[in-house]
Design an enzyme around this catalytic site. Sequence first.
Site, PDB file in Angstrom:
ATOM      1  N   GLY A  68       0.837  -1.189   0.000  1.00 31.20           N
ATOM      2  CA  GLY A  68       0.000   0.000   0.000  1.00 31.20           C
ATOM      3  C   GLY A  68       0.872   1.238   0.000  1.00 31.20           C
ATOM      4  O   GLY A  68       2.031   1.201   0.426  1.00 31.20           O
ATOM      5  N   GLN A  73       2.802   9.927   1.531  1.00 31.84           N
ATOM      6  CA  GLN A  73       4.104   9.257   1.583  1.00 31.84           C
ATOM      7  C   GLN A  73       5.013   9.655   0.423  1.00 31.84           C
ATOM      8  O   GLN A  73       6.218   9.383   0.473  1.00 31.84           O
ATOM      9  CB  GLN A  73       3.925   7.737   1.607  1.00 31.84           C
ATOM     10  CG  GLN A  73       3.290   7.227   2.890  1.00 31.84           C
ATOM     11  CD  GLN A  73       3.180   5.727   2.901  1.00 31.84           C
ATOM     12  OE1 GLN A  73       2.214   5.160   2.399  1.00 31.84           O
ATOM     13  NE2 GLN A  73       4.179   5.072   3.461  1.00 31.84           N
ATOM     14  N   CYS A 126       6.127  -0.141   7.761  1.00 26.35           N
ATOM     15  CA  CYS A 126       5.690   1.002   6.952  1.00 26.35           C
ATOM     16  C   CYS A 126       6.852   1.483   6.103  1.00 26.35           C
ATOM     17  O   CYS A 126       7.987   1.592   6.594  1.00 26.35           O
ATOM     18  CB  CYS A 126       5.205   2.122   7.868  1.00 26.35           C
ATOM     19  SG  CYS A 126       4.649   3.606   7.002  1.00 26.35           S
ATOM     20  N   LEU A 127       6.577   1.805   4.853  1.00 27.78           N
ATOM     21  CA  LEU A 127       7.620   2.308   3.960  1.00 27.78           C
ATOM     22  C   LEU A 127       8.165   3.650   4.423  1.00 27.78           C
ATOM     23  O   LEU A 127       9.283   4.012   4.073  1.00 27.78           O
ATOM     24  CB  LEU A 127       7.068   2.435   2.541  1.00 27.78           C
ATOM     25  CG  LEU A 127       6.619   1.126   1.881  1.00 27.78           C
ATOM     26  CD1 LEU A 127       5.997   1.412   0.512  1.00 27.78           C
ATOM     27  CD2 LEU A 127       7.775   0.145   1.756  1.00 27.78           C
ATOM     28  N   HIS A 168      -4.276   0.835   7.638  1.00 33.21           N
ATOM     29  CA  HIS A 168      -2.949   1.453   7.638  1.00 33.21           C
ATOM     30  C   HIS A 168      -2.885   2.613   6.646  1.00 33.21           C
ATOM     31  O   HIS A 168      -2.409   3.708   6.984  1.00 33.21           O
ATOM     32  CB  HIS A 168      -1.907   0.389   7.286  1.00 33.21           C
ATOM     33  CG  HIS A 168      -0.497   0.864   7.287  1.00 33.21           C
ATOM     34  ND1 HIS A 168       0.443   0.434   8.195  1.00 33.21           N
ATOM     35  CD2 HIS A 168       0.163   1.726   6.478  1.00 33.21           C
ATOM     36  CE1 HIS A 168       1.606   1.019   7.955  1.00 33.21           C
ATOM     37  NE2 HIS A 168       1.457   1.803   6.898  1.00 33.21           N
ATOM     38  N   GLU A 169      -3.365   2.379   5.430  1.00 32.93           N
ATOM     39  CA  GLU A 169      -3.268   3.419   4.403  1.00 32.93           C
ATOM     40  C   GLU A 169      -4.234   4.570   4.656  1.00 32.93           C
ATOM     41  O   GLU A 169      -3.887   5.741   4.434  1.00 32.93           O
ATOM     42  CB  GLU A 169      -3.492   2.819   3.011  1.00 32.93           C
ATOM     43  CG  GLU A 169      -2.479   1.759   2.611  1.00 32.93           C
ATOM     44  CD  GLU A 169      -1.037   2.209   2.775  1.00 32.93           C
ATOM     45  OE1 GLU A 169      -0.738   3.410   2.587  1.00 32.93           O
ATOM     46  OE2 GLU A 169      -0.192   1.353   3.101  1.00 32.93           O
ATOM     47  N   HIS A 172      -2.816   6.914   7.210  1.00 28.59           N
ATOM     48  CA  HIS A 172      -1.844   7.862   6.642  1.00 28.59           C
ATOM     49  C   HIS A 172      -2.525   9.161   6.208  1.00 28.59           C
ATOM     50  O   HIS A 172      -1.954  10.254   6.349  1.00 28.59           O
ATOM     51  CB  HIS A 172      -1.145   7.256   5.428  1.00 28.59           C
ATOM     52  CG  HIS A 172       0.112   6.518   5.741  1.00 28.59           C
ATOM     53  ND1 HIS A 172       1.187   7.091   6.379  1.00 28.59           N
ATOM     54  CD2 HIS A 172       0.483   5.232   5.479  1.00 28.59           C
ATOM     55  CE1 HIS A 172       2.158   6.197   6.508  1.00 28.59           C
ATOM     56  NE2 HIS A 172       1.754   5.074   5.977  1.00 28.59           N
TER      57      HIS A 172
END
Length: 214
Positions: A68, A73, A126-127, A168-169, A172
Site C-alpha cells: 500500500g 508518503q 511502513c515504507l 494502515h493506508e 496515513h
Amino acid sequence: MATPSHRAPLAELVEQLLDTDGPLPIVTAGEPVLRAGTERYDGQLDAALLSRFVEALRLTMHAAPGVGLAAPQVGVPLRIAVIEDPAPVPEEVRLARGRVPQPFRVLVNPSYEPVGAGRVAFFEGCLSVPGWQAVVARPAEVRLRCEDEHGRAVDEVFGGWPARIVQHETDHLDGVLYLDRAELRSLSSNQTVAERWTQPTPERAAASLGFELP
C-alpha cells in the site's frame, strides 16, 4: 468542487513529481506532510493527471516493495491511496493472518469503521518508517467507504490482512502512523523480526518482550 486557484498548487506539485521517470521518492517519519492530514480529493487534479499520479503510486509501491502507499508518503497531501497484495506467504501464515491476495485498488477519500468488536494483533511495518516493525492491534473487520479513481462509490467490508492494509493506508491520510497505534515494547528491527519473530502470530514475541495481545 474546488476552485481553479485552489487546484493549482497541488496540481503543480504533482506535475513536478511526475517530471522524472521511475519510482517517486518516499518521505520518512519526521516529515511534516506525514502528520498534517490531507485534503479531500475534489478535482484538484484533472482526469489525465490523476491517472498519471495513480500509475506513479502503483509503480512506487511495487518498487519499494509494499502492499500500500498513500499520497502523503510521496509528499502530496491529497486523500488518495493505492493498495495491492499478491500475498506470497506460506499456508500457515495465510490461515493465521487472513492474508489473501488483494487486487490493485485506488482509494479516493476513504474512511473506515470497525465491524464488530473483534481485534487482532500482528507485526506491521511502513515504507515511511524503514527498518522497523511493531505489533499493532486493529479491528479484525472494517467497512470501507470511498470512491475509486473513476468516481464510482465503494462500500465494502474487509477482513483479515486486507482490512489491516485498508486501515494502515487510510490512517496515513489522517496524519497517523502505525507507530501511534503500536505496542512499543514490540518495536523490532527488520533483522530481529527475521531472526526471531517470523512465527505466524506474535504470541512468542509478546511473551518474550512483555506486552499483551487482545
